[in-house]
Every structure is written in C-alpha cells, then in structure tokens.
Design a protein around this motif. Structure first.
Motif, PDB file in Angstrom:
ATOM      1  N   LEU A  84       0.826  -1.205   0.000  1.00 40.23           N
ATOM      2  CA  LEU A  84       0.000   0.000   0.000  1.00 40.23           C
ATOM      3  C   LEU A  84       0.862   1.258   0.000  1.00 40.23           C
ATOM      4  CD1 LEU A  84      -2.746   1.503   0.367  1.00 40.23           C
ATOM      5  CD2 LEU A  84      -2.472   1.150   2.841  1.00 40.23           C
ATOM      6  N   ALA A  85       1.855   1.288   0.883  1.00 41.69           N
ATOM      7  CA  ALA A  85       2.722   2.463   0.989  1.00 41.69           C
ATOM      8  C   ALA A  85       3.547   2.667  -0.279  1.00 41.69           C
ATOM      9  CB  ALA A  85       3.651   2.317   2.195  1.00 41.69           C
ATOM     10  N   ALA A  86       4.025   1.576  -0.883  1.00 41.99           N
ATOM     11  CA  ALA A  86       4.847   1.683  -2.092  1.00 41.99           C
ATOM     12  C   ALA A  86       4.044   2.231  -3.260  1.00 41.99           C
ATOM     13  CB  ALA A  86       5.427   0.312  -2.453  1.00 41.99           C
ATOM     14  N   TYR A  87       2.833   1.742  -3.439  1.00 44.01           N
ATOM     15  CA  TYR A  87       2.001   2.237  -4.544  1.00 44.01           C
ATOM     16  C   TYR A  87       1.617   3.703  -4.337  1.00 44.01           C
ATOM     17  CZ  TYR A  87       1.201  -1.999  -7.321  1.00 44.01           C
ATOM     18  OH  TYR A  87       1.348  -3.083  -8.161  1.00 44.01           O
ATOM     19  N   LEU A  88       1.277   4.082  -3.111  1.00 35.79           N
ATOM     20  CA  LEU A  88       0.891   5.470  -2.859  1.00 35.79           C
ATOM     21  C   LEU A  88       2.097   6.405  -2.951  1.00 35.79           C
ATOM     22  CD1 LEU A  88      -1.805   5.122  -0.053  1.00 35.79           C
ATOM     23  CD2 LEU A  88      -2.127   5.510  -2.500  1.00 35.79           C
ATOM     24  N   ALA A  89       3.292   5.911  -2.609  1.00 39.37           N
ATOM     25  CA  ALA A  89       4.504   6.701  -2.811  1.00 39.37           C
ATOM     26  C   ALA A  89       4.748   6.896  -4.308  1.00 39.37           C
ATOM     27  CB  ALA A  89       5.699   6.014  -2.166  1.00 39.37           C
ATOM     28  N   SER A  90       4.465   5.871  -5.109  1.00 42.49           N
ATOM     29  CA  SER A  90       4.585   5.990  -6.564  1.00 42.49           C
ATOM     30  C   SER A  90       3.598   7.011  -7.104  1.00 42.49           C
ATOM     31  CB  SER A  90       4.336   4.629  -7.221  1.00 42.49           C
ATOM     32  OG  SER A  90       5.342   3.705  -6.872  1.00 42.49           O
ATOM     33  N   GLN A  91       2.411   7.035  -6.533  1.00 40.88           N
ATOM     34  CA  GLN A  91       1.418   8.034  -6.933  1.00 40.88           C
ATOM     35  C   GLN A  91       1.953   9.443  -6.693  1.00 40.88           C
ATOM     36  OE1 GLN A  91      -1.870   8.965  -4.277  1.00 40.88           O
ATOM     37  NE2 GLN A  91      -3.334   8.448  -5.897  1.00 40.88           N
ATOM     38  N   ARG A  92       2.594   9.669  -5.539  1.00 41.18           N
ATOM     39  CA  ARG A  92       3.155  10.984  -5.226  1.00 41.18           C
ATOM     40  C   ARG A  92       4.324  11.321  -6.149  1.00 41.18           C
ATOM     41  NH1 ARG A  92       2.273   8.724  -0.157  1.00 41.18           N
ATOM     42  NH2 ARG A  92       4.489   8.353   0.270  1.00 41.18           N
ATOM     43  N   LEU A  93       5.136  10.329  -6.476  1.00 41.45           N
ATOM     44  CA  LEU A  93       6.265  10.557  -7.377  1.00 41.45           C
ATOM     45  C   LEU A  93       5.784  10.916  -8.786  1.00 41.45           C
ATOM     46  CD1 LEU A  93       8.651   7.708  -6.230  1.00 41.45           C
ATOM     47  CD2 LEU A  93       9.144  10.155  -6.131  1.00 41.45           C
ATOM     48  N   LEU A  94       4.707  10.288  -9.226  1.00 41.18           N
ATOM     49  CA  LEU A  94       4.136  10.630 -10.532  1.00 41.18           C
ATOM     50  C   LEU A  94       3.725  12.097 -10.575  1.00 41.18           C
ATOM     51  CD1 LEU A  94       1.994   7.434 -11.163  1.00 41.18           C
ATOM     52  CD2 LEU A  94       3.794   8.270 -12.682  1.00 41.18           C
ATOM     53  N   LEU A  95       3.141  12.578  -9.479  1.00 40.55           N
ATOM     54  CA  LEU A  95       2.774  13.977  -9.404  1.00 40.55           C
ATOM     55  C   LEU A  95       4.013  14.872  -9.432  1.00 40.55           C
ATOM     56  CD1 LEU A  95       0.663  16.220  -9.015  1.00 40.55           C
ATOM     57  CD2 LEU A  95       0.873  15.870  -6.544  1.00 40.55           C
ATOM     58  N   SER A  96       5.049  14.488  -8.683  1.00 37.52           N
ATOM     59  CA  SER A  96       6.286  15.275  -8.648  1.00 37.52           C
ATOM     60  C   SER A  96       6.923  15.381 -10.025  1.00 37.52           C
ATOM     61  CB  SER A  96       7.282  14.649  -7.664  1.00 37.52           C
ATOM     62  OG  SER A  96       6.781  14.691  -6.352  1.00 37.52           O
ATOM     63  N   ILE A  97       6.907  14.276 -10.759  1.00 40.82           N
ATOM     64  CA  ILE A  97       7.471  14.283 -12.108  1.00 40.82           C
ATOM     65  C   ILE A  97       6.624  15.158 -13.033  1.00 40.82           C
ATOM     66  CG2 ILE A  97       7.945  12.829 -14.127  1.00 40.82           C
ATOM     67  CD1 ILE A  97       8.619  10.569 -12.091  1.00 40.82           C
ATOM     68  N   ALA A  98       5.302  15.081 -12.879  1.00 46.35           N
ATOM     69  CA  ALA A  98       4.406  15.856 -13.738  1.00 46.35           C
ATOM     70  C   ALA A  98       4.572  17.359 -13.541  1.00 46.35           C
ATOM     71  CB  ALA A  98       2.955  15.446 -13.478  1.00 46.35           C
ATOM     72  N   VAL A  99       4.815  17.786 -12.300  1.00 52.44           N
ATOM     73  CA  VAL A  99       4.936  19.222 -12.024  1.00 52.44           C
ATOM     74  C   VAL A  99       6.388  19.688 -12.044  1.00 52.44           C
ATOM     75  CG1 VAL A  99       2.823  19.192 -10.642  1.00 52.44           C
ATOM     76  CG2 VAL A  99       5.043  18.972  -9.493  1.00 52.44           C
ATOM     77  N   PHE A 100       7.299  18.814 -12.464  1.00 52.37           N
ATOM     78  CA  PHE A 100       8.712  19.188 -12.480  1.00 52.37           C
ATOM     79  C   PHE A 100       8.995  20.473 -13.274  1.00 52.37           C
ATOM     80  CE2 PHE A 100      12.876  19.172 -14.492  1.00 52.37           C
ATOM     81  CZ  PHE A 100      13.692  19.178 -13.366  1.00 52.37           C
ATOM     82  N   PRO A 101       8.343  20.685 -14.437  1.00 52.09           N
ATOM     83  CA  PRO A 101       8.595  21.955 -15.158  1.00 52.09           C
ATOM     84  C   PRO A 101       8.325  23.190 -14.298  1.00 52.09           C
ATOM     85  CG  PRO A 101       7.464  20.405 -16.588  1.00 52.09           C
ATOM     86  CD  PRO A 101       7.465  19.791 -15.225  1.00 52.09           C
ATOM     87  N   ILE A 102       7.324  23.112 -13.415  1.00 54.17           N
ATOM     88  CA  ILE A 102       7.036  24.247 -12.536  1.00 54.17           C
ATOM     89  C   ILE A 102       8.149  24.397 -11.500  1.00 54.17           C
ATOM     90  CG2 ILE A 102       5.380  25.228 -10.896  1.00 54.17           C
ATOM     91  CD1 ILE A 102       3.193  23.655 -12.296  1.00 54.17           C
ATOM     92  N   ASP A 103       8.627  23.256 -10.958  1.00 58.32           N
ATOM     93  CA  ASP A 103       9.758  23.299 -10.027  1.00 58.32           C
ATOM     94  C   ASP A 103      10.960  23.983 -10.667  1.00 58.32           C
ATOM     95  OD1 ASP A 103       8.268  21.915  -8.176  1.00 58.32           O
ATOM     96  OD2 ASP A 103       9.122  19.967  -8.660  1.00 58.32           O
ATOM     97  N   TYR A 104      11.232  23.624 -11.917  1.00 57.93           N
ATOM     98  CA  TYR A 104      12.386  24.187 -12.629  1.00 57.93           C
ATOM     99  C   TYR A 104      12.202  25.685 -12.861  1.00 57.93           C
ATOM    100  CZ  TYR A 104      15.896  24.963 -16.217  1.00 57.93           C
ATOM    101  OH  TYR A 104      16.959  25.455 -16.946  1.00 57.93           O
ATOM    102  N   TRP A 105      10.994  26.071 -13.207  1.00 57.77           N
ATOM    103  CA  TRP A 105      10.701  27.481 -13.494  1.00 57.77           C
ATOM    104  C   TRP A 105      10.839  28.330 -12.225  1.00 57.77           C
ATOM    105  CZ3 TRP A 105       5.508  30.152 -13.209  1.00 57.77           C
ATOM    106  CH2 TRP A 105       5.568  31.425 -13.789  1.00 57.77           C
ATOM    107  N   LEU A 106      10.515  27.736 -11.066  1.00 58.77           N
ATOM    108  CA  LEU A 106      10.539  28.481  -9.799  1.00 58.77           C
ATOM    109  C   LEU A 106      11.804  28.255  -8.978  1.00 58.77           C
ATOM    110  CD1 LEU A 106       6.876  27.818  -8.575  1.00 58.77           C
ATOM    111  CD2 LEU A 106       7.731  29.884  -9.691  1.00 58.77           C
ATOM    112  N   LYS A 107      12.753  27.473  -9.488  1.00 63.69           N
ATOM    113  CA  LYS A 107      13.850  26.987  -8.649  1.00 63.69           C
ATOM    114  C   LYS A 107      14.719  28.097  -8.039  1.00 63.69           C
ATOM    115  CE  LYS A 107      17.578  26.221 -12.001  1.00 63.69           C
ATOM    116  NZ  LYS A 107      18.590  25.253 -12.455  1.00 63.69           N
TER     117      LYS A 107
END
Length: 248
Positions: free
Chosen positions: A159-182
């Motif tokens: 359960l924890a591994a799959y939900l951590a993967s869910q959070r990582l998918l979000l982090s990867i998806a919003v990475f362009p915003i992280d880069y723009w604001l870094k």
C-alpha cells in the motif's frame, strides 16, 4: 510439433515451456525486438507504467487492494515501480539542480561535516534509496493506525509503495514548474502546496482501500497516520543532522 526450450532444454509442445515458463517463440534480437520491448515495458496494458499511472489516479485504493488480493497480472510490481519513478525524479532534480531539501542556506553549519549544497547533492544522488527507506516507516504507521482491518505489515508495505509511486508521478508531472521556480522565493511555497496535494491524494487512496469503513473515519485515521509518520521522519531527520553536527 515439439520445441526444445532454449533456456532449460526441456522438450515441449505449446507456446510456453512448462518447466521455466520461457516462450517457445524466441526472435533474433534486432530493432523490432528492442522496439517491442520498449512498448511492452511502458505501454502494454497488463504491465505498463502508463496503465499503473492511470489506475493510481483514477482508482488507487481499488487497484492496490486487487493486487493484495491476488489479481497481479495487470499490475506493475510495487517496489519496481517505486524505484523506477524515484530514480527518474532524483535524476531530474540532480540534472536541473532542484533542491529536494527545503533547508535555509543561512543555517549555521560551521561545525557540520557537509554543506547544505553537499547535503542536497547527496539526497538527489541517493533519492531512490531514500524513498525506499521511507516506505517501511509509512507502512508501519498505517499498520498501527488501521491494525483492525486485517492486513499484515507486508501488505501495508505494498500500500505504501504504490501510494509513494502516486506521489512521485505527481512530482514528475509538475517538475517543469519546479524548474521554473527553482531560483525564486516561490519554490518553497509551491513545494508546500504540492505536499498538501500529495497527502490529500494518499487519503483518497485510503478511503478506497479501506472501503469497509465509513469514509469519515478513514479520513480521520489517515490524517492521524500522516501525523504519526511525519513525527517519526522529523525525529529521524533531527537524529541525522545531529550526527552530522548541524545546528538548526
């Protein structure tokens, strides 16, 4: 017509070797094989990352519970998925110099063994292992809080591994915003909101996974498990920083 397995030399009829499971049809390795392997690994319905991502963002709790109950043909293995996504996220952070630790650069580190920059570098280069380290701790918190629901500790790891993967998918998806604001003061604020969204997604997954309980109770217990987890992780961080001689 009999086929001799090229893996274990068993003679058999059919599409798969009854001894080791290897397919009878083994093609010569060429560009067609490589392209098919890429398609199968990333996009194939029964094992692909794309399918797992779709399930984790449409029916996460049901998807995870099905895996635990034995419906595993259509599921990408949880630890493999987690390591792949953590590696991608860590690579992006390292390649584009995104700070994964939200530590103030004015922190007194005169007696520290590492600088803030060196610590961030270490975190990004070991990100997959750090994420993997947090999974047993997260599983422990949900196991304690939801102990009456009949799932053992290792099922909570899934359960924890799959939900951590869910959070990582979000982090990867919003990475362009992280880069723009870094290089701006907005990045810490954005990361805080992003963390809140990740927690909300996890709570949503819990409401589906623990579907025998009223949703209100699951939400309350899920929040409690997050408080428990964050308390443990804070203690771990303080212990590590103390070992490294940081003054915060």
């Amino acid at each position: 017509m009999n086929t001799t397995c090229k893996n274990c030399n068993t003679s058999f009829t059919g599409n798969y070797c009854p001894e080791c499971g290897q397919t009878a049809d083994t093609h010569k390795l060429n560009h067609h094989f490589v392209w098919h392997d890429i398609q199968h690994g990333l996009f194939h319905y029964d094992k692909g990352i794309v399918h797992a991502a779709k399930e984790l963002y449409t029916r996460p709790g049901h998807f995870i519970r099905e895996y635990i109950e034995g419906k595993r043909v259509k599921h990408f293995k949880p630890i493999s998925l987690l390591l792949i996504l953590a590696s991608i996220s860590g690579f992006l952070a390292y390649k584009y110099q995104i700070k994964l630790l939200n530590l103030d650069t004015s922190t007194d580190i005169s007696n520290g063994l590492l600088t803030i920059e060196e610590l961030n570098h270490w975190v990004t280069t070991h990100y997959a292992w750090i994420i993997l380290f947090t999974v047993p701790i997260r599983a422990f918190t949900t196991y304690i809080i939801f102990r009456k629901q009949g799932y053992n500790y290792y099922e909570h790891i899934v359960l924890a591994a799959y939900l951590a993967s869910q959070r990582l998918l979000l982090s990867i998806a919003v990475f362009p915003i992280d880069y723009w604001l870094k290089d701006t003061a907005l990045l810490p604020i954005f990361l805080q909101y992003n963390s809140l969204i990740e927690i909300c997604l996890s709570i949503w997954g819990h409401t589906q996974f623990f579907n025998r309980l009223p949703k209100g109770k699951v939400i309350a217990l899920s929040i409690l498990s997050w408080v428990f987890f964050l308390a443990i992780m804070t203690l771990c961080l303080l212990l590590i920083l103390n070992i490294l001689n940081y003054k915060i």
